[in-house]
Scaffold this active site. Structure first.
Site, short mmCIF file in Angstrom:
data_model
loop_
_atom_site.label_atom_id
_atom_site.label_comp_id
_atom_site.label_asym_id
_atom_site.label_seq_id
_atom_site.Cartn_x
_atom_site.Cartn_y
_atom_site.Cartn_z
N LYS A 199 -3.88 5.52 2.46
CA LYS A 199 -3.43 6.61 1.60
C LYS A 199 -3.79 6.33 0.14
CE LYS A 199 0.49 6.37 -0.02
NZ LYS A 199 1.15 5.84 -1.25
N LYS B 70 -1.72 1.87 -10.63
CA LYS B 70 -1.47 1.46 -9.24
C LYS B 70 -2.70 1.72 -8.37
CE LYS B 70 0.47 -0.04 -5.56
NZ LYS B 70 1.72 0.44 -4.97
#
Length: 296
Positions: free
Chosen positions: A238, A170
């Site tokens: 993030k 990811k």
């Protein structure tokens, strides 16, 4: 049919939970204000605590914003771990730090559960259409247990490797997405400043080697200036922080990633933390004193 505890009913989680309910699974979430009416109508239940959610479930799914949020849900006071039954399958679909994920997997294993990290890509549209790409880190047993559940929510489900491998994939995905969004924004900005019709430029590019889902979806967002999320800039920040922290620990140089992060930060400085990540265009527009589509 499984009794599933589902934690995280945000932009992505709400439609994902809805698909599981439609598939016949029984879902319980922790009580947090008013339950979404659509999910309530489909039979979603509420429990007073995370511990109670775990006690009512044989599968736990979490999809929350960041690593500390996952830790709090699973291991905080009154958290999932306190109500975890032997053999419970814990599937974290958040996007969090790979190394910390490995630690979470070990703690769940020691408590008698099975841990699967299964972050997703595809955005709100993918969640709504049950067409997410799901990247899985798990043991082979954990993957096989999770697969029928994940297939309800996703179109492409890939077992990358052991615990943490899904999160590593990811992070790589978010690097590629960020740099591609930046590339699309720069291309459209160049075309606009040069006086071309950016809608026709995009249409032409979609027929050539530059074609991509991001050019299709986010390019249209940029031209129409629809920057409501979607996927929020602060969340992509993030994810890029995870990439840059990982790069430091691995002694890697990721200059494009660092540059994209700075452009996202420029958006945040303009009050755009909650813009869709296609809003990176606005940072580039500010640097060039030109808005896509305007006539100079």
């Amino acid at each position: 049919m499984n009794n599933i505890g589902f934690i995280g009913l945000g932009i992505m989680g709400r439609p994902m939970a809805g698909h599981l309910l439609d598939a016949g699974h029984q879902l319980t979430t922790v009580k947090r204000g008013s339950l979404d009416a659509t999910l309530a109508d489909k039979g979603m239940k509420e429990a007073d605590s995370l511990k109670a959610v775990a006690e009512a479930s044989d599968v736990i799914i979490t999809i929350v914003p960041d690593t500390p949020d996952v830790e709090e849900v699973l291991f905080g006071e009154g958290g999932v771990i306190e109500g975890l039954k032997p053999g419970t399958l814990v599937i974290d679909m958040s996007s969090i730090a790979p190394m910390t994920t490995q630690q979470f997997a070990e703690r769940v294993h020691q408590a008698g559960g099975e841990y699967v990290d299964a972050p997703v890509s595809g955005g709100e549209g993918g969640a709504i259409n049950a067409a997410l790409t799901i990247m899985v880190g798990a043991t082979e047993e954990g993957f096989q247990r999770a697969l029928p559940i994940l297939e309800v929510m996703g179109k492409t489900v890939t077992h990358i490797g052991g615990p943490g491998a899904g999160q590593t994939c990811k992070v790589a995905n978010q690097i590629v997405v960020a740099l591609t969004i930046e590339a699309v924004a720069e291309g459209l900005l160049f075309a606009s400043r040069a006086g071309a019709d950016v809608a026709k430029v995009r249409e032409s590019l979609l027929g050539g080697l530059a074609q991509s889902k991001i050019l299709d979806v986010h390019g249209e967002r940029m031209i129409k200036r629809t920057f409501e999320p979607g996927f929020r800039i602060r969340l992509h920040q993030k994810d890029l922080n995870l990439a840059l922290e990982g790069a430091r620990s691995l002694n890697l140089a990721l200059p494009g990633t660092a540059n994209a992060q700075q452009l996202f930060q420029a958006c945040a400085a303009q009050g755009g933390s909650d813009w869709d990540h296609a809003g990176i265009l606005r940072a580039l527009e500010a640097l060039s004193d030109h808005e896509v589509g305007q006539q100079d």
